[in-house]
Design an enzyme around this catalytic site. Structure first.
Site, PDB file in Angstrom:
ATOM      1  N   GLY A   1       0.781  -1.223   0.031  1.00 38.76           N
ATOM      2  CA  GLY A   1      -0.005  -0.104   0.207  1.00 38.76           C
ATOM      3  C   GLY A   1       0.778   1.251   0.098  1.00 38.76           C
ATOM      4  O   GLY A   1       1.989   1.123  -0.278  1.00 38.76           O
TER       5      GLY A   1
ATOM      6  N   HIS B   1       4.530   2.027  -8.267  1.00 36.98           N
ATOM      7  CA  HIS B   1       3.400   0.789  -8.053  1.00 36.98           C
ATOM      8  C   HIS B   1       2.312   0.547  -9.227  1.00 36.98           C
ATOM      9  O   HIS B   1       2.149  -0.436  -9.821  1.00 36.98           O
ATOM     10  CB  HIS B   1       2.748   0.941  -6.857  1.00 36.98           C
ATOM     11  CG  HIS B   1       3.456   0.767  -5.532  1.00 36.98           C
ATOM     12  ND1 HIS B   1       3.753   1.919  -4.534  1.00 36.98           N
ATOM     13  CD2 HIS B   1       3.976  -0.452  -5.015  1.00 36.98           C
ATOM     14  CE1 HIS B   1       4.324   1.309  -3.724  1.00 36.98           C
ATOM     15  NE2 HIS B   1       4.529   0.420  -3.806  1.00 36.98           N
TER      16      HIS B   1
ATOM     17  N   LYS C   1      13.855  -1.173  -8.013  1.00 38.38           N
ATOM     18  CA  LYS C   1      14.459  -0.269  -7.015  1.00 38.38           C
ATOM     19  C   LYS C   1      14.690  -1.156  -5.843  1.00 38.38           C
ATOM     20  O   LYS C   1      15.791  -0.785  -5.316  1.00 38.38           O
ATOM     21  CB  LYS C   1      13.543   0.746  -6.665  1.00 38.38           C
ATOM     22  CG  LYS C   1      13.866   1.588  -5.292  1.00 38.38           C
ATOM     23  CD  LYS C   1      13.024   2.636  -5.034  1.00 38.38           C
ATOM     24  CE  LYS C   1      13.101   3.303  -3.583  1.00 38.38           C
ATOM     25  NZ  LYS C   1      12.590   1.991  -2.532  1.00 38.38           N
TER      26      LYS C   1
ATOM     27  N   GLN D   1      15.730  -7.462  -3.196  1.00 42.24           N
ATOM     28  CA  GLN D   1      14.361  -8.114  -3.039  1.00 42.24           C
ATOM     29  C   GLN D   1      13.976  -8.932  -4.285  1.00 42.24           C
ATOM     30  O   GLN D   1      13.793 -10.079  -4.162  1.00 42.24           O
ATOM     31  CB  GLN D   1      13.393  -7.193  -2.695  1.00 42.24           C
ATOM     32  CG  GLN D   1      12.034  -7.871  -2.839  1.00 42.24           C
ATOM     33  CD  GLN D   1      10.750  -6.616  -2.108  1.00 42.24           C
ATOM     34  OE1 GLN D   1      10.713  -6.779  -1.231  1.00 42.24           O
ATOM     35  NE2 GLN D   1      10.030  -6.190  -3.051  1.00 42.24           N
TER      36      GLN D   1
ATOM     37  N   VAL E   1      10.797   3.784 -11.149  1.00 40.89           N
ATOM     38  CA  VAL E   1      10.153   5.250 -11.670  1.00 40.89           C
ATOM     39  C   VAL E   1      10.666   6.283 -10.679  1.00 40.89           C
ATOM     40  O   VAL E   1      10.719   6.021  -9.426  1.00 40.89           O
ATOM     41  CB  VAL E   1       8.769   5.105 -11.598  1.00 40.89           C
ATOM     42  CG1 VAL E   1       7.838   6.316 -12.083  1.00 40.89           C
ATOM     43  CG2 VAL E   1       8.094   3.748 -12.370  1.00 40.89           C
TER      44      VAL E   1
ATOM     45  N   MET F   1      11.006   7.037  -6.787  1.00 39.38           N
ATOM     46  CA  MET F   1       9.951   6.815  -5.995  1.00 39.38           C
ATOM     47  C   MET F   1       9.671   5.862  -4.806  1.00 39.38           C
ATOM     48  O   MET F   1      10.197   4.867  -5.244  1.00 39.38           O
ATOM     49  CB  MET F   1       8.726   6.682  -6.958  1.00 39.38           C
ATOM     50  CG  MET F   1       8.573   7.714  -8.034  1.00 39.38           C
ATOM     51  SD  MET F   1       6.869   8.275  -8.051  1.00 39.38           S
ATOM     52  CE  MET F   1       7.248   9.651  -9.328  1.00 39.38           C
ATOM     53  N   SER F   2       9.365   6.169  -3.761  1.00 45.40           N
ATOM     54  CA  SER F   2       9.293   5.361  -2.552  1.00 45.40           C
ATOM     55  C   SER F   2       7.836   5.937  -1.627  1.00 45.40           C
ATOM     56  O   SER F   2       7.937   7.042  -1.488  1.00 45.40           O
ATOM     57  CB  SER F   2      10.430   5.356  -1.830  1.00 45.40           C
ATOM     58  OG  SER F   2      10.382   4.942  -0.430  1.00 45.40           O
TER      59      SER F   2
HETATM   60  O1  PAF Z   1       8.156  -4.544  -1.956  1.00 48.89           O
HETATM   61  C1  PAF Z   1       7.276  -4.672  -1.156  1.00 48.89           C
HETATM   62  O2  PAF Z   1       6.539  -3.625  -0.834  1.00 48.89           O
HETATM   63  C2  PAF Z   1       7.218  -5.694  -0.070  1.00 48.89           C
HETATM   64  O3  PAF Z   1       8.378  -6.093   0.290  1.00 48.89           O
HETATM   65  C3  PAF Z   1       6.445  -6.865  -0.706  1.00 48.89           C
HETATM   66  C4  PAF Z   1       6.950  -7.397  -2.038  1.00 48.89           C
HETATM   67  C5  PAF Z   1       4.998  -6.653  -1.255  1.00 48.89           C
HETATM   68  C6  PAF Z   1       6.269  -8.258   0.465  1.00 48.89           C
HETATM   69  O4  PAF Z   1       5.438  -7.810   1.518  1.00 48.89           O
END
Ligand code: PAF
Length: 284
Positions: A31, A37, A149, A153, A176, A184-185
């Protein structure tokens, strides 16, 4: 866009779509959504017949001392944005539905998760790998979309999928950026106006490092010295790491031969930001 709240509601419609031959893209999020996103959702919608986004602030990926309660929550806006970006479903589970009392099984993440963020945020990738695998099991998607970004992960999830034979394709999407280059974060909203000005120094320092790389520098300590000096020149002194490492393994090198990546994690005021830039192999 259909909102699904309980784990038992989410598998049947996606499994049905798959049986009908549809491709399904999954965009997991916590969120507090921004243009980065929405770009993932749009990419999924352009490549897949159906797109499922998830919104879940995953408690198990917050390391000790990190403030889960302070993480921004903007559900109404997020839902509007997801619908506009082309999501067909959004899964918004409760903590207690994904982690009922007695929950005790975790994914041991791969070695690529150990340095950098893994060293500064112990347990973070264990939580990420666990929730992402749970989402992959609940939502039988054909592809899942992650941003570059959060580069470590992305590598961690790709390796988990390879090692555990998870039947899903991982799609990497470009970072982005704001007009001045700041990545963006969701955390950018915490920056004061002064800190916002300073934060772009991370991007500028990565660009300066790229410039050195492009002028032929391959010695890692020289490149890291440029990166660190540039952060300092931009008044960014609380640096967790400023590294140039192998782009596939995130292992240290002394001289670059394979594709490399420069990565930074730094605190700007109270806000910890990360960013990175891939360095190609043929210096231009
Ligand atoms: O990148 C994120 O926002 C989170 O680490 C993810 C991949 C949704 C897992 O909670």
């Amino acid at each position: 866009m259909k909102i699904l709240r309980h784990p038992s509601e989410v598998f049947p419609p996606i499994a049905f779509a798959r049986r009908e031959g549809a491709s399904v893209g999954l965009v997991p999020t916590m969120g507090a959504l921004h243009a980065g996103h929405y770009a993932l959702v749009r990419q999924s919608a352009s490549q897949c017949d159906k797109t499922v986004a998830t919104i879940f602030v995953n408690p198990t990926q917050f390391a000790a001392g990190e403030d889960l309660a302070r993480y921004p929550r903007t559900l109404e806006e997020d839902l509007e944005g997801l619908a506009a970006a082309g999501a067909d479903f959004v899964f918004v589970p409760k903590d207690s539905d994904l982690y009922p009392s007695g929950f005790s099984t975790f994914v041991e993440p791969p070695s690529v998760s150990l340095p950098l963020e893994g060293a500064f945020r112990p347990g973070h990738y264990r939580g990420v790998a666990t929730i992402v695998l749970k989402l992959f099991n609940l939502i039988p998607a054909t592809s899942a979309f992650f941003g570059r970004k959060d580069y470590q992960q992305l590598l961690t999830i790709q390796k988990m999928v390879d090692d555990l034979n998870v039947p899903i394709r991982i799609e990497a999407c470009d970072t982005v950026r704001e007009a001045d280059g700041l990545a963006m974060s969701s955390r950018n909203r915490y920056l004061s106006p002064e800190d916002r000005q300073r934060a772009v120094g991370i991007y500028r320092s990565l660009q300066r490092t790229l410039g050195e790389f492009n002028s032929g520098v391959r010695n890692v300590s020289d490149l890291e010295a440029v990166l660190m000096r540039s952060l300092h020149d931009c008044n960014i002194d609380q640096v967790d790491y400023a590294k140039v490492v192998d782009a596939e393994t995130l292992e240290d090198r002394t001289k670059l031969e394979a594709p490399a990546i420069a990565l930074v994690a730094a605190r700007i005021g109270k806000t910890r930001l990360i960013d990175n830039w891939l360095l190609g192999t043929n210096g231009a």
